[in-house]
Design a protein around this motif. Structure first.
Motif, mmCIF file in Angstrom:
data_model
loop_
_atom_site.group_PDB
_atom_site.id
_atom_site.type_symbol
_atom_site.label_atom_id
_atom_site.label_comp_id
_atom_site.label_asym_id
_atom_site.label_seq_id
_atom_site.Cartn_x
_atom_site.Cartn_y
_atom_site.Cartn_z
ATOM 1 N N ILE A 399 45.548 47.497 36.770
ATOM 2 C CA ILE A 399 46.180 46.971 35.496
ATOM 3 C C ILE A 399 44.797 46.543 34.781
ATOM 4 O O ILE A 399 44.829 46.818 33.592
ATOM 5 N N ILE A 400 44.071 45.493 35.475
ATOM 6 C CA ILE A 400 42.920 44.873 34.730
ATOM 7 C C ILE A 400 41.749 45.042 35.224
ATOM 8 O O ILE A 400 40.700 44.494 34.852
ATOM 9 N N GLY A 401 41.575 46.086 36.015
ATOM 10 C CA GLY A 401 40.314 46.489 36.747
ATOM 11 C C GLY A 401 39.517 45.421 37.592
ATOM 12 O O GLY A 401 40.445 44.542 38.256
ATOM 13 N N ASP A 402 38.412 45.296 37.456
ATOM 14 C CA ASP A 402 37.603 44.363 38.261
ATOM 15 C C ASP A 402 37.726 42.820 37.862
ATOM 16 O O ASP A 402 37.240 41.925 38.734
ATOM 17 N N ASP A 403 38.582 42.462 36.624
ATOM 18 C CA ASP A 403 38.930 41.095 36.597
ATOM 19 C C ASP A 403 39.864 40.857 37.489
ATOM 20 O O ASP A 403 40.119 39.360 37.455
ATOM 21 N N ALA A 404 40.382 41.636 38.261
ATOM 22 C CA ALA A 404 41.512 41.172 39.140
ATOM 23 C C ALA A 404 40.997 40.786 40.556
ATOM 24 O O ALA A 404 40.202 41.573 41.014
ATOM 25 N N ILE A 405 40.777 39.545 40.765
ATOM 26 C CA ILE A 405 40.282 38.926 41.906
ATOM 27 C C ILE A 405 41.096 37.934 42.487
ATOM 28 O O ILE A 405 42.223 37.538 41.989
ATOM 29 N N LEU A 406 40.909 37.540 43.739
ATOM 30 C CA LEU A 406 41.623 36.729 44.636
ATOM 31 C C LEU A 406 41.627 35.394 43.856
ATOM 32 O O LEU A 406 40.339 35.096 43.472
ATOM 33 N N ARG A 407 42.617 34.598 43.716
ATOM 34 C CA ARG A 407 42.476 33.216 43.411
ATOM 35 C C ARG A 407 42.425 32.345 44.710
ATOM 36 O O ARG A 407 43.316 32.341 45.541
#
Length: 611
Positions: A399-407
């Motif tokens: 959906i949002i590419g590499d902006d998707a990270i573990l919190r």
């Protein structure tokens, strides 16, 4: 032509919130000849993924985004957040004055001409009832409502004692209005109350939400017909600490505003905001109509807003494409983004939102007969099986590419001041990857014989269904028998004893206050739905509530974050991607990072006339 806008999310505080930079739109002028901007006969339709079920969002049962989106528009208050985000004082409803800092004394005053939608004045009776409910200072001591909660619905049962004073607000004696133990003074003109805090509270400006109508509560609870008489009866009951009257008052406040279809009694939808509930079809839609008694600054442009309940994101997209709805903000999925890309003449805004996905464990009163997660070894074992990175990689990155990270923090948002340091010092890294062998060893050491874990989640949400499946498969490799407690009514079941063992859902930030997320972890607080209790965490919460130094606030939050991870409270997974899409029929749509997101300025929406 299709218009696409991508907003970058920027963290601005360490208090559990993100912010996007945007300008608040202004209202338009209508064609009905007055200055309000209201266009007679105008209507639009929006969509949301969960049905409304309570007009009281201040109870543990009703505190859900699906309810508070609506309540925000039908119940006015002293302030709200715009989409900068910054706190805006709503002085057309009323004002508040800091009378003294030590002791902390605050006076709230209702503005002239403010009325409920039935024509009754909003006044000190409403404010006093708000204090009684949200402070719980008049509650029957040591009463536990747990055994009187229906495990199927999450509501109180008919067996609930009728002689008990219990406001289900989750108030605690060291936060918010729980720190106002003394009954507030009512002004001679009956329009103000003055609260004196037992000790300073850092977020005092956020501790007094929109009140419910005291005259309606008084009429229904005390079987009175006259509104003025009912209001006075509520005031008398509170000021005299009359338990016989307060018991039915608290009972009605708790459950009287819960409904899943349009109630027969019009008193139950009496509101003070720009809109009132005018129609409600169970599991289908709710309709809001401009409140004719509203005289505030946030007068609406559109006469009627209908909100359809569409849990499936792709169904919401189809409804938008077909012209059945004008605005959607569904749960984001990769298929959703692809589907929106194929539609012309819509605007799409994408960003990271103020909501985060997580798994919480039931520390007490779970469904498992052995109360499986009371044992820290079992908690640690189960958390080691949750495929956090796989969930992010397969469901969020598309959906949002590499902006998707573990919190990696229970308290800090990625990018916020303090996040990196807290994530580095807590033990979240121990759960970055699945560790099946480690989980097996811990499970064996625990001696637990019943390894069943029933997970509660939104069964009509495709992304959550996929997350549940990934967790179920992974946990099975370690010896856990994960069963399905998924429900379309999951929100009302979150605080229900015996309903589940673990939960999968999202918390949404509602403010920029440093105390924003603390009621999730404090013993007995409103958002503590999994019976968690930790003396160290409670001690830090109490200190944070009265700490005004920002550097010290971050230090304390980092300590608390570390304690939560070391106690195997649960795991955070990802920050929500947020996708808002709307047709050319409407304008003025600017979502906020904070709840109620796209609805924050619904009074500024207007119809363009485009088809």
């Amino acid at each position: 032509m299709r218009i696409r806008r991508i907003s970058a999310a920027v963290a601005i505080t360490a208090a559990g919130a993100l912010a996007i930079s945007a300008c608040a739109p202004g209202g338009s002028t209508g064609d009905n000849g007055d200055d309000s901007g209201l266009v007679e006969g105008s209507s639009i339709t929006a969509a949301w993924n969960q049905a409304f079920y309570s007009m009281n969002g201040n109870t543990s049962f009703g505190n859900a985004t699906a309810n508070n989106n609506i309540n925000y528009l039908v119940l006015d208050g002293f302030n709200y957040y715009n989409n900068t985000p910054e706190l805006v004082k709503n002085e057309s409803f009323g004002s508040y004055e800091l009378v003294s800092e030590d002791p902390l004394v605050v006076t709230y005053t209702i503005a002239d001409g403010v009325k409920w939608s039935d024509g009754t004045d909003v006044d000190a009776a409403d404010l006093l009832l708000n204090w009684a409910a949200l402070s719980r200072s008049l509650d029957t001591p040591d009463f536990d409502p747990g055994e009187f909660t229906d495990p199927e619905t999450g509501e109180f049962t008919d067996a609930f004692p009728t002689d008990v004073v219990y406001f289900d607000s989750g108030a605690t004696p060291d936060a918010g209005l729980g720190l106002v133990s003394k009954t507030p003074e009512v002004s001679e003109d009956g329009k103000s109350i003055t609260l004196e805090y037992d000790k300073p509270f850092v977020d005092w400006e956020l501790s007094f939400p929109s009140p419910l109508p005291a005259h309606v509560v008084g009429k229904k609870a005390l079987e009175l017909e006259d509104a003025a008489e009912a209001k006075q009866a509520v005031i008398d009951a509170i000021q005299n600490e009359d338990a016989a009257a307060l018991a039915p008052i608290s009972s009605f406040w708790n459950g009287g505003f819960n409904f899943t279809a349009m109630p027969d009694d019009p008193d139950l939808v009496v509101g003070s905001g720009p809109y009132v509930i005018s129609n409600f079809e169970a599991d289908q839609f709710i309709t809001l109509t401009a409140n004719p008694e509203y005289a505030g600054e946030n007068s609406p442009n559109i006469e009627e807003i209908t909100i359809r309940f569409i849990p499936d994101p792709l169904a919401a997209v189809q409804a938008l494409e077909n012209g059945e709805v004008d605005i959607i903000q569904p749960q984001a999925t990769a298929d959703l983004v692809t589907a929106l890309d194929a539609i012309d003449d819509i605007t799409v805004a994408t960003s990271l939102g103020g909501t985060y996905e997580h798994v919480d464990l039931q520390f007490d009163k779970g469904k498992n007969p052995e109360n499986i997660f009371k044992d820290p070894k079992v908690r640690e074992a189960f958390l080691k099986t949750i495929p956090r990175q796989e969930i992010v990689d397969t469901l969020i990155k598309p959906i949002i590419g590499d902006d998707a990270i573990l919190r990696d923090s229970q308290l800090f948002v990625p990018g916020a001041e303090g996040y990196d340091e807290s994530a580095a010092s807590n033990t979240s890294a121990d759960f970055a990857e699945v560790d099946i062998e480690g989980a097996k060893a811990l499970l064996a050491e625990s001696g637990i014989t019943d390894t069943s874990v029933c997970i509660l989640y939104a069964s009509n949400n495709p992304r959550r269904v996929n997350e549940f499946s990934l967790i179920q498969q992974s946990a099975a490799e370690a010896g856990f028998e994960v069963t399905d407690c998924g429900s379309e009514d999951w929100g009302g079941l979150l605080g229900t004893p015996g309903a589940y063992d673990a939960s999968l859902f999202g918390w949404q930030s509602t403010s920029l206050g440093v105390t924003n997320s603390l009621p999730t972890f404090q013993t007995g607080a409103i958002n503590n739905l999994n019976y968690y209790s930790n003396d160290e965490v409670d001690s830090i919460v109490a200190e944070l509530n009265t700490t005004f130094d920002s550097a010290k606030q971050i230090e304390l939050q980092a300590q608390m974050d570390k304690a939560l991870w070391e106690d195997f409270y649960g795991v955070t997974i990802f920050q929500f991607p947020e996708v808002t899409a709307f047709s050319g029929r409407v304008e003025g749509i600017e979502s906020s990072i904070l709840a109620p997101t796209v609805f924050w300025n619904a009074w500024d929406w207007s119809v363009t006339g485009a088809e």
